[in-house]
Design a protein around this motif. Structure first.
Motif, mmCIF file in Angstrom:
data_model
loop_
_atom_site.group_PDB
_atom_site.id
_atom_site.type_symbol
_atom_site.label_atom_id
_atom_site.label_comp_id
_atom_site.label_asym_id
_atom_site.label_seq_id
_atom_site.Cartn_x
_atom_site.Cartn_y
_atom_site.Cartn_z
ATOM 1 N N ARG A 388 0.806 -1.220 0.000
ATOM 2 C CA ARG A 388 0.000 0.000 0.000
ATOM 3 C C ARG A 388 0.838 1.268 0.000
ATOM 4 N NH1 ARG A 388 -1.128 -2.986 4.143
ATOM 5 N NH2 ARG A 388 -0.694 -1.383 5.689
ATOM 6 N N ARG A 389 1.994 1.211 0.656
ATOM 7 C CA ARG A 389 2.789 2.430 0.842
ATOM 8 C C ARG A 389 4.266 2.117 0.645
ATOM 9 N NH1 ARG A 389 -0.067 6.255 4.090
ATOM 10 N NH2 ARG A 389 -1.959 5.392 5.059
ATOM 11 N N PRO A 390 5.021 3.036 0.051
ATOM 12 C CA PRO A 390 6.481 2.874 0.042
ATOM 13 C C PRO A 390 7.028 3.158 1.440
ATOM 14 C CG PRO A 390 5.904 5.014 -0.858
ATOM 15 C CD PRO A 390 4.603 4.290 -0.615
ATOM 16 N N PRO A 391 8.269 2.765 1.725
ATOM 17 C CA PRO A 391 8.866 3.125 3.019
ATOM 18 C C PRO A 391 8.782 4.639 3.219
ATOM 19 C CG PRO A 391 10.241 1.567 1.854
ATOM 20 C CD PRO A 391 9.198 1.996 0.885
ATOM 21 N N PRO A 392 8.321 5.077 4.400
ATOM 22 C CA PRO A 392 8.037 6.503 4.574
ATOM 23 C C PRO A 392 9.282 7.354 4.754
ATOM 24 C CG PRO A 392 7.678 5.344 6.636
ATOM 25 C CD PRO A 392 7.988 4.282 5.611
ATOM 26 N N LEU A 393 9.175 8.609 4.339
ATOM 27 C CA LEU A 393 10.180 9.601 4.697
ATOM 28 C C LEU A 393 10.083 9.874 6.189
ATOM 29 C CD1 LEU A 393 9.646 12.152 1.762
ATOM 30 C CD2 LEU A 393 11.300 10.267 1.890
ATOM 31 N N LEU A 394 11.138 10.375 6.781
ATOM 32 C CA LEU A 394 11.139 10.651 8.210
ATOM 33 C C LEU A 394 10.053 11.664 8.554
ATOM 34 C CD1 LEU A 394 12.407 10.338 11.015
ATOM 35 C CD2 LEU A 394 14.031 12.141 10.398
ATOM 36 N N GLY A 395 9.125 11.256 9.426
ATOM 37 C CA GLY A 395 8.064 12.138 9.876
ATOM 38 C C GLY A 395 7.014 12.462 8.829
ATOM 39 N N GLU A 396 6.981 11.706 7.757
ATOM 40 C CA GLU A 396 6.078 12.007 6.647
ATOM 41 C C GLU A 396 4.613 12.060 7.069
ATOM 42 O OE1 GLU A 396 4.816 10.052 2.292
ATOM 43 O OE2 GLU A 396 6.588 9.326 3.364
ATOM 44 N N HIS A 397 4.231 11.272 8.060
ATOM 45 C CA HIS A 397 2.821 11.165 8.429
ATOM 46 C C HIS A 397 2.519 11.732 9.811
ATOM 47 C CE1 HIS A 397 3.735 7.893 5.510
ATOM 48 N NE2 HIS A 397 2.635 8.358 4.946
ATOM 49 N N THR A 398 3.444 12.547 10.342
ATOM 50 C CA THR A 398 3.236 13.074 11.695
ATOM 51 C C THR A 398 1.930 13.850 11.795
ATOM 52 O OG1 THR A 398 5.627 13.188 12.082
ATOM 53 C CG2 THR A 398 4.217 14.539 13.499
ATOM 54 N N ASP A 399 1.709 14.816 10.930
ATOM 55 C CA ASP A 399 0.488 15.619 11.001
ATOM 56 C C ASP A 399 -0.751 14.750 10.814
ATOM 57 O OD1 ASP A 399 2.225 17.700 11.298
ATOM 58 O OD2 ASP A 399 1.542 18.845 9.559
ATOM 59 N N GLU A 400 -0.684 13.831 9.869
ATOM 60 C CA GLU A 400 -1.826 12.955 9.579
ATOM 61 C C GLU A 400 -2.230 12.151 10.809
ATOM 62 O OE1 GLU A 400 -1.686 10.620 5.863
ATOM 63 O OE2 GLU A 400 -1.864 8.844 7.157
ATOM 64 N N VAL A 401 -1.274 11.531 11.469
ATOM 65 C CA VAL A 401 -1.582 10.698 12.629
ATOM 66 C C VAL A 401 -2.031 11.541 13.818
ATOM 67 C CG1 VAL A 401 -0.586 9.089 14.306
ATOM 68 C CG2 VAL A 401 -0.086 8.813 11.862
ATOM 69 N N LEU A 402 -1.409 12.703 14.007
ATOM 70 C CA LEU A 402 -1.831 13.555 15.112
ATOM 71 C C LEU A 402 -3.248 14.080 14.904
ATOM 72 C CD1 LEU A 402 1.433 15.545 15.953
ATOM 73 C CD2 LEU A 402 0.527 13.460 17.016
ATOM 74 N N ARG A 403 -3.615 14.355 13.671
ATOM 75 C CA ARG A 403 -5.012 14.751 13.397
ATOM 76 C C ARG A 403 -5.965 13.615 13.739
ATOM 77 N NH1 ARG A 403 -2.824 17.084 8.643
ATOM 78 N NH2 ARG A 403 -3.573 15.283 7.423
ATOM 79 N N GLU A 404 -5.551 12.369 13.462
ATOM 80 C CA GLU A 404 -6.393 11.230 13.812
ATOM 81 C C GLU A 404 -6.587 11.110 15.320
ATOM 82 O OE1 GLU A 404 -4.531 7.846 12.062
ATOM 83 O OE2 GLU A 404 -4.928 8.482 9.993
ATOM 84 N N LEU A 405 -5.608 11.610 16.088
ATOM 85 C CA LEU A 405 -5.749 11.634 17.548
ATOM 86 C C LEU A 405 -6.659 12.752 18.024
ATOM 87 C CD1 LEU A 405 -2.179 10.939 19.022
ATOM 88 C CD2 LEU A 405 -4.196 9.468 19.109
ATOM 89 N N GLY A 406 -7.037 13.637 17.113
ATOM 90 C CA GLY A 406 -7.918 14.740 17.469
ATOM 91 C C GLY A 406 -7.218 16.047 17.731
ATOM 92 N N LEU A 407 -5.906 16.135 17.487
ATOM 93 C CA LEU A 407 -5.193 17.389 17.698
ATOM 94 C C LEU A 407 -5.495 18.354 16.556
ATOM 95 C CD1 LEU A 407 -3.595 15.320 19.525
ATOM 96 C CD2 LEU A 407 -1.597 16.771 19.138
ATOM 97 N N ASN A 408 -5.645 19.615 16.891
ATOM 98 C CA ASN A 408 -5.871 20.613 15.849
ATOM 99 C C ASN A 408 -4.542 21.213 15.395
ATOM 100 O OD1 ASN A 408 -5.130 22.731 17.672
ATOM 101 N ND2 ASN A 408 -7.234 22.775 18.481
ATOM 102 N N ALA A 409 -4.604 22.071 14.390
ATOM 103 C CA ALA A 409 -3.385 22.635 13.801
ATOM 104 C C ALA A 409 -2.575 23.417 14.822
ATOM 105 C CB ALA A 409 -3.745 23.520 12.611
ATOM 106 N N GLY A 410 -3.245 24.136 15.708
ATOM 107 C CA GLY A 410 -2.532 24.908 16.717
ATOM 108 C C GLY A 410 -1.796 24.019 17.701
#
Length: 421
Positions: A388-410
Protein backbone atom coordinates in the motif's frame (compact mmCIF):
# COMPACT_ATOMS: atom_id res chain seq x y z
CA UNK A 1 1.45 0.37 -4.05
CA UNK A 2 -1.50 2.55 -3.17
CA UNK A 3 -2.99 4.04 -0.05
CA UNK A 4 -6.30 2.20 -0.27
CA UNK A 5 -6.52 -0.57 2.30
CA UNK A 6 -8.22 -3.70 1.00
CA UNK A 7 -10.83 -5.08 3.42
CA UNK A 8 -9.71 -8.65 2.71
CA UNK A 9 -6.28 -8.11 4.28
CA UNK A 10 -5.70 -10.68 7.06
CA UNK A 11 -4.74 -7.99 9.61
CA UNK A 12 -6.99 -5.19 8.37
CA UNK A 13 -8.09 -3.14 11.38
CA UNK A 14 -5.09 -4.12 13.53
CA UNK A 15 -3.14 -1.08 14.71
CA UNK A 16 0.55 -1.44 15.49
CA UNK A 17 2.64 1.17 17.27
CA UNK A 18 6.24 0.52 16.29
CA UNK A 19 9.03 1.98 18.44
CA UNK A 20 11.68 -0.33 17.00
CA UNK A 21 14.57 0.44 14.73
CA UNK A 22 17.38 -1.23 12.76
CA UNK A 23 16.26 -4.74 11.72
CA UNK A 24 14.68 -7.29 14.10
CA UNK A 25 11.77 -5.06 15.12
CA UNK A 26 11.24 -3.40 11.72
CA UNK A 27 11.33 -6.81 10.01
CA UNK A 28 8.55 -7.95 12.34
CA UNK A 29 6.43 -4.86 11.82
CA UNK A 30 6.95 -4.83 8.05
CA UNK A 31 5.56 -8.37 7.97
CA UNK A 32 2.54 -7.25 10.00
CA UNK A 33 2.13 -4.26 7.67
CA UNK A 34 2.33 -6.49 4.58
CA UNK A 35 -0.54 -8.47 6.08
CA UNK A 36 -2.67 -5.34 6.29
CA UNK A 37 -1.95 -3.91 9.75
CA UNK A 38 -1.78 -0.12 10.12
CA UNK A 39 1.80 0.31 11.39
CA UNK A 40 2.79 3.70 12.80
CA UNK A 41 6.56 3.92 13.05
CA UNK A 42 7.72 6.26 15.82
CA UNK A 43 11.11 7.84 15.11
CA UNK A 44 13.36 10.41 16.73
CA UNK A 45 12.84 13.92 15.35
CA UNK A 46 15.72 15.28 13.30
CA UNK A 47 17.96 17.39 15.55
CA UNK A 48 21.40 18.70 14.59
CA UNK A 49 21.52 16.45 11.55
CA UNK A 50 20.64 13.27 13.44
CA UNK A 51 17.30 11.53 13.85
CA UNK A 52 15.09 8.73 12.68
CA UNK A 53 15.85 5.04 12.38
CA UNK A 54 19.63 4.55 12.42
CA UNK A 55 19.47 2.51 9.24
CA UNK A 56 18.30 5.49 7.18
CA UNK A 57 21.98 6.45 7.01
CA UNK A 58 23.42 2.94 6.58
CA UNK A 59 24.75 3.30 3.06
CA UNK A 60 25.74 3.48 0.34
CA UNK A 61 23.82 2.33 -1.53
CA UNK A 62 21.09 4.95 -1.23
CA UNK A 63 17.90 5.45 -3.20
CA UNK A 64 18.60 7.63 -6.23
CA UNK A 65 16.22 10.46 -7.06
CA UNK A 66 14.73 11.34 -10.43
CA UNK A 67 17.96 13.13 -11.36
CA UNK A 68 20.23 10.21 -10.49
CA UNK A 69 21.48 11.72 -7.21
CA UNK A 70 21.69 9.87 -3.92
CA UNK A 71 18.92 10.68 -1.43
CA UNK A 72 19.06 10.27 2.35
CA UNK A 73 17.09 6.99 2.13
CA UNK A 74 19.41 3.96 2.35
CA UNK A 75 18.60 0.70 0.60
CA UNK A 76 18.94 -1.00 4.01
CA UNK A 77 16.18 1.15 5.51
CA UNK A 78 13.96 0.76 2.43
CA UNK A 79 14.18 -3.03 2.66
CA UNK A 80 12.51 -3.27 6.08
CA UNK A 81 10.00 -0.42 6.32
CA UNK A 82 7.40 -0.47 3.56
CA UNK A 83 3.67 -0.16 4.29
CA UNK A 84 4.32 1.96 7.40
CA UNK A 85 3.58 5.54 8.40
CA UNK A 86 6.38 7.56 10.01
CA UNK A 87 5.70 9.89 12.96
CA UNK A 88 8.46 11.76 14.77
CA UNK A 89 8.12 11.96 18.57
CA UNK A 90 10.72 12.78 21.21
CA UNK A 91 9.83 10.21 23.87
CA UNK A 92 12.39 11.71 26.28
CA UNK A 93 9.99 14.63 26.79
CA UNK A 94 6.88 14.24 28.98
CA UNK A 95 4.72 15.65 26.19
CA UNK A 96 6.14 13.04 23.82
CA UNK A 97 5.40 10.27 26.31
CA UNK A 98 1.85 11.57 26.61
CA UNK A 99 1.45 11.34 22.83
CA UNK A 100 2.64 7.74 22.87
CA UNK A 101 0.15 6.88 25.60
CA UNK A 102 -2.66 8.43 23.57
CA UNK A 103 -1.61 6.32 20.60
CA UNK A 104 -1.44 3.22 22.81
CA UNK A 105 -5.07 3.70 23.82
CA UNK A 106 -6.09 3.06 20.22
CA UNK A 107 -3.46 0.42 19.36
CA UNK A 108 -3.59 -3.38 19.36
CA UNK A 109 0.15 -4.04 19.27
CA UNK A 110 3.19 -2.21 20.66
CA UNK A 111 6.69 -3.21 19.50
CA UNK A 112 9.92 -1.82 20.96
CA UNK A 113 13.59 -2.80 21.00
CA UNK A 114 15.04 -0.42 23.57
CA UNK A 115 17.51 -1.62 26.17
CA UNK A 116 16.00 -3.23 29.26
CA UNK A 117 14.75 -0.51 31.62
CA UNK A 118 14.61 2.33 29.07
CA UNK A 119 10.87 2.05 28.52
CA UNK A 120 10.23 2.07 32.28
CA UNK A 121 12.16 5.34 32.59
CA UNK A 122 9.73 6.87 30.11
CA UNK A 123 6.66 5.29 31.69
CA UNK A 124 6.17 3.21 28.55
CA UNK A 125 7.00 -0.25 29.94
CA UNK A 126 4.66 -3.19 29.50
CA UNK A 127 3.13 -2.97 32.98
CA UNK A 128 2.28 0.72 32.55
CA UNK A 129 0.84 0.38 29.06
CA UNK A 130 -1.12 -2.80 29.79
CA UNK A 131 -2.68 -0.96 32.73
CA UNK A 132 -3.68 1.76 30.28
CA UNK A 133 -4.90 -0.64 27.58
CA UNK A 134 -5.44 -4.20 28.91
CA UNK A 135 -6.05 -5.47 25.36
CA UNK A 136 -2.58 -4.43 24.18
CA UNK A 137 -0.07 -6.98 22.90
CA UNK A 138 3.30 -5.57 24.01
CA UNK A 139 6.37 -7.07 22.33
CA UNK A 140 9.88 -6.26 23.58
CA UNK A 141 12.87 -7.27 21.45
CA UNK A 142 16.32 -7.15 23.07
CA UNK A 143 19.65 -8.88 22.71
CA UNK A 144 19.32 -11.06 25.80
CA UNK A 145 15.79 -10.72 27.14
CA UNK A 146 14.21 -9.10 30.17
CA UNK A 147 15.76 -11.60 32.63
CA UNK A 148 19.11 -13.29 33.24
CA UNK A 149 22.62 -12.04 33.97
CA UNK A 150 23.03 -10.45 30.52
CA UNK A 151 19.74 -8.57 30.51
CA UNK A 152 21.39 -5.14 30.71
CA UNK A 153 23.80 -5.75 27.84
CA UNK A 154 23.24 -4.31 24.38
CA UNK A 155 22.84 -7.10 21.86
CA UNK A 156 23.84 -7.09 18.19
CA UNK A 157 23.34 -9.71 15.52
CA UNK A 158 27.05 -10.26 14.84
CA UNK A 159 27.90 -10.81 18.52
CA UNK A 160 24.88 -13.05 19.00
CA UNK A 161 25.85 -15.22 16.01
CA UNK A 162 29.10 -15.80 17.88
CA UNK A 163 27.66 -16.24 21.37
CA UNK A 164 24.78 -18.40 20.18
CA UNK A 165 26.97 -20.98 18.47
CA UNK A 166 26.17 -20.26 14.82
CA UNK A 167 29.67 -19.07 13.94
CA UNK A 168 31.18 -22.20 15.50
CA UNK A 169 29.51 -24.28 12.78
CA UNK A 170 29.82 -21.79 9.89
CA UNK A 171 32.89 -21.52 7.68
CA UNK A 172 35.45 -23.90 6.19
CA UNK A 173 36.08 -27.13 8.06
CA UNK A 174 39.48 -27.57 9.65
CA UNK A 175 40.19 -30.28 7.09
CA UNK A 176 39.62 -27.74 4.29
CA UNK A 177 41.57 -24.80 5.69
CA UNK A 178 43.41 -24.00 8.91
CA UNK A 179 41.93 -21.46 11.33
CA UNK A 180 44.93 -19.16 10.90
CA UNK A 181 44.93 -19.31 7.09
CA UNK A 182 43.39 -16.47 5.05
CA UNK A 183 39.66 -17.07 4.99
CA UNK A 184 39.91 -19.71 7.69
CA UNK A 185 38.24 -19.79 11.08
CA UNK A 186 34.64 -19.16 12.08
CA UNK A 187 32.44 -17.12 9.75
CA UNK A 188 29.27 -15.13 10.23
CA UNK A 189 26.32 -15.70 7.92
CA UNK A 190 26.10 -13.20 5.03
CA UNK A 191 22.91 -11.56 6.34
CA UNK A 192 21.83 -10.72 9.89
CA UNK A 193 20.00 -13.98 10.48
CA UNK A 194 19.65 -13.60 14.26
CA UNK A 195 17.86 -10.28 13.71
CA UNK A 196 15.72 -11.65 10.89
CA UNK A 197 14.73 -14.85 12.72
CA UNK A 198 13.93 -12.86 15.85
CA UNK A 199 11.71 -10.59 13.77
CA UNK A 200 9.87 -13.58 12.35
CA UNK A 201 9.52 -15.31 15.74
CA UNK A 202 8.22 -12.01 17.12
CA UNK A 203 5.65 -11.86 14.32
CA UNK A 204 4.48 -15.38 15.15
CA UNK A 205 4.28 -14.58 18.86
CA UNK A 206 2.29 -11.40 18.21
CA UNK A 207 -0.22 -13.23 16.00
CA UNK A 208 -0.63 -15.92 18.67
CA UNK A 209 -1.13 -13.25 21.37
CA UNK A 210 -3.73 -11.47 19.21
CA UNK A 211 -5.66 -14.71 18.86
CA UNK A 212 -5.52 -15.17 22.65
CA UNK A 213 -6.62 -11.54 23.10
CA UNK A 214 -9.56 -12.03 20.76
CA UNK A 215 -10.62 -15.12 22.74
CA UNK A 216 -10.14 -13.67 26.24
CA UNK A 217 -10.14 -9.89 25.85
CA UNK A 218 -6.71 -9.65 27.46
CA UNK A 219 -3.38 -8.63 25.99
CA UNK A 220 0.00 -9.69 27.31
CA UNK A 221 3.73 -8.97 27.21
CA UNK A 222 6.07 -10.85 24.86
CA UNK A 223 9.79 -11.06 25.70
CA UNK A 224 11.88 -11.79 22.58
CA UNK A 225 15.67 -12.12 22.71
CA UNK A 226 18.18 -12.43 19.87
CA UNK A 227 20.27 -14.93 21.84
CA UNK A 228 17.25 -17.16 22.57
CA UNK A 229 16.34 -17.13 18.89
CA UNK A 230 19.89 -17.89 17.80
CA UNK A 231 20.03 -20.89 20.12
CA UNK A 232 16.63 -22.12 18.90
CA UNK A 233 17.51 -21.78 15.21
CA UNK A 234 20.46 -24.15 15.55
CA UNK A 235 17.74 -26.76 15.06
CA UNK A 236 19.24 -30.16 14.19
CA UNK A 237 22.73 -29.08 15.27
CA UNK A 238 21.46 -28.15 18.72
CA UNK A 239 19.65 -31.48 18.86
CA UNK A 240 22.84 -33.27 17.78
CA UNK A 241 24.72 -31.79 20.73
CA UNK A 242 21.98 -32.50 23.26
CA UNK A 243 21.74 -36.10 22.07
CA UNK A 244 25.47 -36.81 22.22
CA UNK A 245 27.21 -34.18 24.34
CA UNK A 246 29.57 -33.61 21.41
CA UNK A 247 29.67 -30.08 19.99
CA UNK A 248 29.32 -30.07 16.17
CA UNK A 249 32.23 -28.52 14.32
CA UNK A 250 32.40 -26.49 11.13
CA UNK A 251 31.60 -28.57 8.07
CA UNK A 252 32.17 -25.95 5.38
CA UNK A 253 29.62 -26.41 2.61
CA UNK A 254 28.84 -29.97 3.69
CA UNK A 255 25.90 -31.15 5.81
CA UNK A 256 26.47 -32.51 9.29
CA UNK A 257 23.98 -35.38 8.91
CA UNK A 258 23.61 -36.07 5.17
CA UNK A 259 26.14 -37.18 2.51
CA UNK A 260 26.58 -36.13 -0.28
CA UNK A 261 25.00 -32.76 0.48
CA UNK A 262 27.49 -30.02 -0.36
CA UNK A 263 29.22 -27.89 -2.99
CA UNK A 264 31.29 -29.69 -5.60
CA UNK A 265 33.72 -28.32 -8.15
CA UNK A 266 32.80 -29.11 -11.76
CA UNK A 267 34.81 -28.54 -14.94
CA UNK A 268 33.60 -24.95 -15.34
CA UNK A 269 32.81 -23.77 -11.82
CA UNK A 270 30.88 -25.03 -8.80
CA UNK A 271 27.43 -26.41 -8.06
CA UNK A 272 25.39 -27.88 -5.23
CA UNK A 273 24.56 -31.58 -4.93
CA UNK A 274 21.90 -32.17 -2.27
CA UNK A 275 21.16 -35.91 -2.07
CA UNK A 276 18.51 -36.29 0.62
CA UNK A 277 17.83 -40.04 0.67
CA UNK A 278 19.14 -43.41 -0.50
CA UNK A 279 16.95 -43.51 -3.61
CA UNK A 280 18.32 -40.18 -4.75
CA UNK A 281 21.85 -41.44 -4.14
CA UNK A 282 21.22 -44.49 -6.34
CA UNK A 283 19.89 -42.27 -9.13
CA UNK A 284 22.89 -39.96 -8.79
CA UNK A 285 25.23 -42.93 -9.15
CA UNK A 286 23.44 -43.96 -12.36
CA UNK A 287 23.80 -40.45 -13.81
CA UNK A 288 27.45 -40.38 -12.73
CA UNK A 289 28.16 -43.68 -14.47
CA UNK A 290 29.07 -45.39 -11.20
CA UNK A 291 25.99 -47.47 -10.28
CA UNK A 292 28.11 -49.87 -8.21
CA UNK A 293 28.65 -47.17 -5.55
CA UNK A 294 25.00 -47.36 -4.54
CA UNK A 295 25.43 -51.07 -3.74
CA UNK A 296 28.69 -50.65 -1.86
CA UNK A 297 27.97 -51.50 1.82
CA UNK A 298 30.04 -48.48 2.82
CA UNK A 299 27.70 -46.13 0.94
CA UNK A 300 24.30 -47.75 0.38
CA UNK A 301 22.60 -46.06 3.36
CA UNK A 302 22.94 -42.44 4.44
CA UNK A 303 24.23 -43.42 7.88
CA UNK A 304 26.97 -45.42 6.15
CA UNK A 305 27.80 -42.52 3.87
CA UNK A 306 28.09 -40.16 6.84
CA UNK A 307 30.42 -42.59 8.64
CA UNK A 308 32.51 -43.03 5.48
CA UNK A 309 32.37 -39.41 4.35
CA UNK A 310 36.16 -39.12 4.17
CA UNK A 311 36.30 -42.01 1.68
CA UNK A 312 33.23 -41.20 -0.44
CA UNK A 313 33.49 -37.43 -0.90
CA UNK A 314 36.94 -37.44 -2.58
CA UNK A 315 35.66 -40.13 -4.97
CA UNK A 316 32.62 -38.02 -5.85
CA UNK A 317 34.72 -34.86 -6.17
CA UNK A 318 36.87 -36.54 -8.82
CA UNK A 319 33.75 -37.68 -10.71
CA UNK A 320 32.07 -34.27 -10.55
CA UNK A 321 35.10 -32.47 -12.00
CA UNK A 322 34.78 -34.39 -15.26
CA UNK A 323 31.64 -32.65 -16.56
CA UNK A 324 30.30 -29.16 -17.07
CA UNK A 325 27.79 -27.57 -14.71
CA UNK A 326 25.03 -27.35 -17.31
CA UNK A 327 25.49 -31.05 -18.15
CA UNK A 328 25.26 -32.09 -14.51
CA UNK A 329 22.26 -29.86 -13.79
CA UNK A 330 20.31 -31.08 -16.81
CA UNK A 331 21.06 -34.76 -16.16
CA UNK A 332 20.45 -34.66 -12.41
CA UNK A 333 17.24 -32.64 -12.68
CA UNK A 334 15.92 -35.15 -15.22
CA UNK A 335 16.72 -37.93 -12.73
CA UNK A 336 15.03 -35.98 -9.92
CA UNK A 337 18.23 -35.63 -7.93
CA UNK A 338 18.28 -32.33 -5.98
CA UNK A 339 20.98 -30.00 -7.24
CA UNK A 340 21.44 -26.38 -8.17
CA UNK A 341 23.72 -23.56 -9.28
CA UNK A 342 25.28 -20.98 -6.97
CA UNK A 343 23.81 -17.69 -8.19
CA UNK A 344 24.85 -14.16 -7.40
CA UNK A 345 22.02 -11.68 -6.80
CA UNK A 346 21.97 -10.51 -10.41
CA UNK A 347 21.36 -14.12 -11.44
CA UNK A 348 18.80 -14.58 -8.64
CA UNK A 349 16.58 -11.73 -9.79
CA UNK A 350 16.97 -12.76 -13.44
CA UNK A 351 15.95 -16.33 -12.67
CA UNK A 352 12.67 -17.20 -14.44
CA UNK A 353 11.29 -18.97 -11.36
CA UNK A 354 12.01 -15.98 -9.12
CA UNK A 355 10.38 -13.71 -11.71
CA UNK A 356 7.39 -16.01 -12.11
CA UNK A 357 6.85 -15.94 -8.35
CA UNK A 358 6.80 -12.14 -8.32
CA UNK A 359 9.67 -11.72 -5.89
CA UNK A 360 10.22 -8.06 -6.73
CA UNK A 361 7.71 -5.26 -6.35
CA UNK A 362 7.88 -1.74 -7.77
CA UNK A 363 6.18 1.43 -6.59
CA UNK A 364 6.44 5.19 -6.90
CA UNK A 365 8.28 6.97 -4.11
CA UNK A 366 8.15 10.65 -3.10
CA UNK A 367 11.77 11.01 -4.21
CA UNK A 368 11.90 8.58 -7.16
CA UNK A 369 9.68 7.41 -9.99
CA UNK A 370 10.35 3.72 -9.44
CA UNK A 371 11.39 2.02 -6.22
CA UNK A 372 12.12 -1.70 -6.51
CA UNK A 373 11.98 -3.86 -3.39
CA UNK A 374 12.12 -7.55 -2.56
CA UNK A 375 8.54 -8.79 -2.33
CA UNK A 376 7.02 -10.79 0.50
CA UNK A 377 7.26 -14.57 0.06
CA UNK A 378 3.79 -15.13 1.56
CA UNK A 379 1.25 -16.26 -1.02
CA UNK A 380 -2.45 -16.36 -0.06
CA UNK A 381 -5.31 -17.68 -2.17
CA UNK A 382 -7.88 -15.24 -0.76
CA UNK A 383 -6.06 -12.46 1.13
CA UNK A 384 -2.96 -11.48 -0.83
CA UNK A 385 -0.16 -9.43 0.65
CA UNK A 386 -0.74 -5.72 0.07
CA UNK A 387 1.83 -3.16 -1.02
CA UNK A 388 0.00 0.00 0.00
CA UNK A 389 2.79 2.43 0.84
CA UNK A 390 6.48 2.87 0.04
CA UNK A 391 8.87 3.12 3.02
CA UNK A 392 8.04 6.50 4.57
CA UNK A 393 10.18 9.60 4.70
CA UNK A 394 11.14 10.65 8.21
CA UNK A 395 8.06 12.14 9.88
CA UNK A 396 6.08 12.01 6.65
CA UNK A 397 2.82 11.16 8.43
CA UNK A 398 3.24 13.07 11.70
CA UNK A 399 0.49 15.62 11.00
CA UNK A 400 -1.83 12.95 9.58
CA UNK A 401 -1.58 10.70 12.63
CA UNK A 402 -1.83 13.56 15.11
CA UNK A 403 -5.01 14.75 13.40
CA UNK A 404 -6.39 11.23 13.81
CA UNK A 405 -5.75 11.63 17.55
CA UNK A 406 -7.92 14.74 17.47
CA UNK A 407 -5.19 17.39 17.70
CA UNK A 408 -5.87 20.61 15.85
CA UNK A 409 -3.39 22.63 13.80
CA UNK A 410 -2.53 24.91 16.72
CA UNK A 411 -1.77 22.00 19.03
CA UNK A 412 0.44 20.36 16.42
CA UNK A 413 2.27 23.66 15.86
CA UNK A 414 2.87 23.98 19.59
CA UNK A 415 4.36 20.48 19.72
CA UNK A 416 6.65 21.35 16.82
CA UNK A 417 7.79 24.60 18.40
CA UNK A 418 8.74 22.75 21.59
CA UNK A 419 10.61 20.06 19.60
CA UNK A 420 8.29 17.28 20.80
CA UNK A 421 7.56 16.19 17.22
Amino acid sequence: MNDASLPSAPLAGVRVLDLSRVLAGPWCTQTLADLGADVVKIERPMRDGAGGDDTRGWGPPFLRDRHGHDTAESAYYLGANRNKRSVTVDIAQPAGQALIRRLVERSDVFVENFKVGDMARYGLDSASLLALNPRLVYCSITGFGQTGPYRDRAGYDYAVQGMGGLMSVTGPSRQEIADDAPGGGPQKVGVAVADLFTGMYATTAILAALRHRDATGLGQAIDMALLDTQVAMLANLGANYLATGVAPQRAGNAHQNIVPYQVFEVSDGHMILAVGNDGQFARFCEVAGRPELAGDPRFCRNADRVRNRAVLVPMLAEIMRRRRKSDWLESLEAAKVPCGPINDLAEVFADPQVQARGMTVSSPHPLADDLRLVASPMKFSKTPVQYRRPPPLLGEHTDEVLRELGLNAGEVAALRSSDVV
